[in-house]
Motif scaffolding. Sequence first.
Motif, mmCIF file in Angstrom:
data_model
loop_
_atom_site.group_PDB
_atom_site.id
_atom_site.type_symbol
_atom_site.label_atom_id
_atom_site.label_comp_id
_atom_site.label_asym_id
_atom_site.label_seq_id
_atom_site.Cartn_x
_atom_site.Cartn_y
_atom_site.Cartn_z
ATOM 1 N N GLY A 81 11.872 -6.611 8.164
ATOM 2 C CA GLY A 81 12.154 -5.231 7.799
ATOM 3 C C GLY A 81 11.031 -4.583 7.010
ATOM 4 O O GLY A 81 11.268 -3.833 6.069
ATOM 5 N N VAL A 82 9.786 -4.867 7.416
ATOM 6 C CA VAL A 82 8.621 -4.333 6.718
ATOM 7 C C VAL A 82 7.844 -3.424 7.664
ATOM 8 O O VAL A 82 7.561 -3.788 8.799
ATOM 9 N N LEU A 83 7.495 -2.252 7.160
ATOM 10 C CA LEU A 83 6.666 -1.300 7.891
ATOM 11 C C LEU A 83 5.511 -0.929 6.982
ATOM 12 O O LEU A 83 5.715 -0.599 5.818
ATOM 13 N N SER A 84 4.292 -1.038 7.509
ATOM 14 C CA SER A 84 3.132 -0.601 6.727
ATOM 15 C C SER A 84 2.402 0.484 7.505
ATOM 16 O O SER A 84 2.285 0.429 8.727
ATOM 17 N N VAL A 85 1.951 1.483 6.752
ATOM 18 C CA VAL A 85 1.203 2.599 7.317
ATOM 19 C C VAL A 85 -0.115 2.638 6.576
ATOM 20 O O VAL A 85 -0.158 2.878 5.373
ATOM 21 N N ARG A 86 -1.186 2.363 7.311
ATOM 22 C CA ARG A 86 -2.509 2.235 6.716
ATOM 23 C C ARG A 86 -3.346 3.461 7.059
ATOM 24 O O ARG A 86 -3.598 3.722 8.223
ATOM 25 N N TYR A 87 -3.758 4.224 6.037
ATOM 26 C CA TYR A 87 -4.579 5.413 6.199
ATOM 27 C C TYR A 87 -6.021 4.986 5.955
ATOM 28 O O TYR A 87 -6.404 4.671 4.827
ATOM 29 N N ALA A 114 -8.704 10.442 5.925
ATOM 30 C CA ALA A 114 -8.608 9.305 6.847
ATOM 31 C C ALA A 114 -8.836 9.804 8.267
ATOM 32 O O ALA A 114 -8.475 10.929 8.609
ATOM 33 N N VAL A 115 -9.424 8.971 9.088
ATOM 34 C CA VAL A 115 -9.636 9.326 10.489
ATOM 35 C C VAL A 115 -8.771 8.461 11.418
ATOM 36 O O VAL A 115 -8.705 8.711 12.607
ATOM 37 N N THR A 136 -11.655 3.832 0.120
ATOM 38 C CA THR A 136 -10.855 5.041 0.296
ATOM 39 C C THR A 136 -9.664 4.755 1.186
ATOM 40 O O THR A 136 -9.630 3.761 1.906
ATOM 41 N N GLY A 137 -8.706 5.655 1.128
ATOM 42 C CA GLY A 137 -7.511 5.512 1.942
ATOM 43 C C GLY A 137 -6.342 4.991 1.132
ATOM 44 O O GLY A 137 -6.452 4.735 -0.066
#
Length: 163
Positions: free
Chosen positions: A154-160, A142-143, A107-108
């Motif tokens: 120039g990379v941004l990651s957002v992990r849920y 997501a918690v 999940t996520g």
Amino acid sequence: MTDTTEPAPKSGTFVVTHADENNAVLRDVETAQVHTLSSNPDFDEHDVIEATVAPERPMGVAWEVADLVDRRTVDVIDSDLSPTTHERDLADDLAVGDLETVERAGTGEIHVLSVPPEDVEAAAADVVDDVETVARAARLDAVRVEVRRDGAEGVLSVRYLPD
């Protein structure tokens, strides 16, 4: 003829967008509808609330929590880790300003953004501070949200994440 029908109670998942000692404002994470509570039942900004809210009588302009099912927080972590190799590979195919969304195993979700290297820190700070980050996490169950970046690429990651 004037419509005097007051709004019906509404059940859903809400994020607290404002909270002080006198009142709180809830935003439905699915519809973005805003409900101003006439008092604050000890909510904090960015809490995620699963509840039924109902209009207060007699006017129906302010709301109250009729049934609180769950209250949780979403941890938004400004990580010092770099994006994974997979996330960097995804970013290689993105134009600056583009976003790629991929499901996580289980999940996520993971959101990968390509940003100008000089804007990576500001973009990461915006994601960490944005209430929409918490609302999206609530929609995904997501918690924890983990923000990673690589300023040189120039990379941004957002992990849920579910846990």
